[in-house]
Design an enzyme around this catalytic site. Structure first.
Site, mmCIF file in Angstrom:
data_model
loop_
_atom_site.group_PDB
_atom_site.id
_atom_site.type_symbol
_atom_site.label_atom_id
_atom_site.label_comp_id
_atom_site.label_asym_id
_atom_site.label_seq_id
_atom_site.Cartn_x
_atom_site.Cartn_y
_atom_site.Cartn_z
ATOM 1 N N ASP A 80 -3.971 5.521 6.263
ATOM 2 C CA ASP A 80 -4.464 6.746 6.904
ATOM 3 C C ASP A 80 -5.663 6.409 7.793
ATOM 4 O OD1 ASP A 80 -4.891 9.421 7.506
ATOM 5 O OD2 ASP A 80 -5.827 9.903 5.599
ATOM 6 N N ARG A 96 1.920 12.640 -8.873
ATOM 7 C CA ARG A 96 2.308 11.251 -8.618
ATOM 8 C C ARG A 96 3.750 10.996 -9.073
ATOM 9 N NH1 ARG A 96 -2.274 8.147 -7.263
ATOM 10 N NH2 ARG A 96 -4.218 8.687 -8.304
ATOM 11 N N GLU A 110 0.845 -1.202 0.000
ATOM 12 C CA GLU A 110 0.000 0.000 0.000
ATOM 13 C C GLU A 110 0.875 1.244 0.000
ATOM 14 O OE1 GLU A 110 -2.555 1.715 -0.263
ATOM 15 O OE2 GLU A 110 -4.358 0.805 0.571
ATOM 16 N N ASP A 111 0.321 2.340 -0.497
ATOM 17 C CA ASP A 111 1.053 3.603 -0.453
ATOM 18 C C ASP A 111 0.984 4.215 0.940
ATOM 19 O OD1 ASP A 111 -1.667 4.133 -0.643
ATOM 20 O OD2 ASP A 111 -1.519 5.478 -2.354
ATOM 21 N N PHE A 126 -1.298 16.245 4.675
ATOM 22 C CA PHE A 126 -1.633 15.634 3.391
ATOM 23 C C PHE A 126 -0.391 15.689 2.507
ATOM 24 C CE2 PHE A 126 -3.244 15.563 -0.952
ATOM 25 C CZ PHE A 126 -4.113 14.498 -0.888
HETATM 26 P P1 5GP Z 1 -7.303 5.400 3.998
HETATM 27 O O1 5GP Z 1 -7.831 6.693 4.535
HETATM 28 O O2 5GP Z 1 -8.427 4.526 3.545
HETATM 29 O O3 5GP Z 1 -6.370 4.737 4.951
HETATM 30 O O4 5GP Z 1 -6.462 5.786 2.740
HETATM 31 C C1 5GP Z 1 -7.132 5.782 1.537
HETATM 32 C C2 5GP Z 1 -6.403 6.445 0.454
HETATM 33 O O5 5GP Z 1 -6.478 7.839 0.699
HETATM 34 C C3 5GP Z 1 -4.945 6.148 0.300
HETATM 35 O O6 5GP Z 1 -4.684 4.949 -0.393
HETATM 36 C C4 5GP Z 1 -4.539 7.358 -0.500
HETATM 37 O O7 5GP Z 1 -4.852 7.149 -1.857
HETATM 38 C C5 5GP Z 1 -5.421 8.445 0.093
HETATM 39 N N1 5GP Z 1 -4.680 9.212 1.087
HETATM 40 C C6 5GP Z 1 -4.703 9.160 2.429
HETATM 41 N N2 5GP Z 1 -3.843 10.054 2.971
HETATM 42 C C7 5GP Z 1 -3.282 10.704 1.921
HETATM 43 C C8 5GP Z 1 -2.302 11.735 1.794
HETATM 44 O O8 5GP Z 1 -1.745 12.290 2.747
HETATM 45 N N3 5GP Z 1 -1.991 12.114 0.526
HETATM 46 C C9 5GP Z 1 -2.553 11.573 -0.583
HETATM 47 N N4 5GP Z 1 -2.156 12.024 -1.761
HETATM 48 N N5 5GP Z 1 -3.461 10.589 -0.502
HETATM 49 C C10 5GP Z 1 -3.815 10.163 0.731
HETATM 50 MG MG MG Z 2 -3.999 3.731 -1.949
#
Ligand code: 5GP
Ligand code: MG
Length: 180
Positions: A101, A165, A97-98, A152
């Protein structure tokens, strides 16, 4: 594009160094296990391409694409837009995963892949933002590249409005960049 960045949080060198370290750990973990390495699109592609080349065991690549349910992002409801194509039953599976969050996507991905009855299922995330975690999500990543504060971030695969990206580092956007 670079002018929109307020601060570089992780340099290209820091990221590549950490990926080599994770690669050594993952190489040990998956020796003789022929894992399936599942990337969650699209944010993971840059990390995936670098990470996979540091995991020095035979393995298979696969991808999933998930999205928030028709405009109800805040509810955290997710949908599979593109599922994996390899049969995961009885296989050792590693999710890449990237960023972790709120946990909505990873929690959903984890449960979805668990339902395919893998022999093992582990998580490796480049970035972890524990401060963003939704109450009730207790899933832990097995491997974390960097734990970061709640800002963010963009770059190294992560986007704002599908841009940034292709930056080779992870940075924080200037507030003005959001209004473009
Ligand atoms: P989750 O909130 O479900 O853990 O993360 C979902 C998605 O929100 C991540 O895979 C990513 O694509 C996006 N995301 C969450 N935090 C960030 C951030 O700080 N920057 C960016 N660009 N995307 C984020
Ligand atoms: Mg993602």
């Amino acid at each position: 594009m670079e002018n929109d960045i307020q601060e570089i949080l992780l340099t290209e060198e820091q990221i590549q160094q950490r990926i080599r370290e994770l690669g050594e750990e993952l190489t040990k973990e998956y020796e003789g296990k022929d894992p399936v390495i599942v990337g969650v699109l699209k944010g993971v592609v840059v990390f995936y391409a670098d990470m996979i080349r540091q995991i020095k065991v035979p393995c298979q690549m696969d991808f999933m694409w998930i999205s928030s349910y028709a405009g109800t992002c805040s509810t955290g409801k997710m949908d599979v837009k593109r599922d994996v194509s390899v049969d995961l039953k009885g296989r050792h599976v590693l999710i890449l995963e990237d960023i972790y969050d709120t946990g909505n996507s990873l929690d959903f991905t984890y449960k979805h892949l668990m339902s395919k009855e893998p022999a093992s299922l582990k998580i490796c995330t480049l970035l972890d933002k524990p401060s963003g975690r939704k109450p009730g999500i207790t899933l832990q990543a097995d491997y974390v590249g960097f734990t970061i504060p709640s800002a963010f971030v963009v770059g190294y695969g992560l986007d704002f409005d599908e841009h940034y990206r292709n930056l080779p580092y992870v940075g924080v956007l200037k507030p003005e960049a959001y209004e473009k």
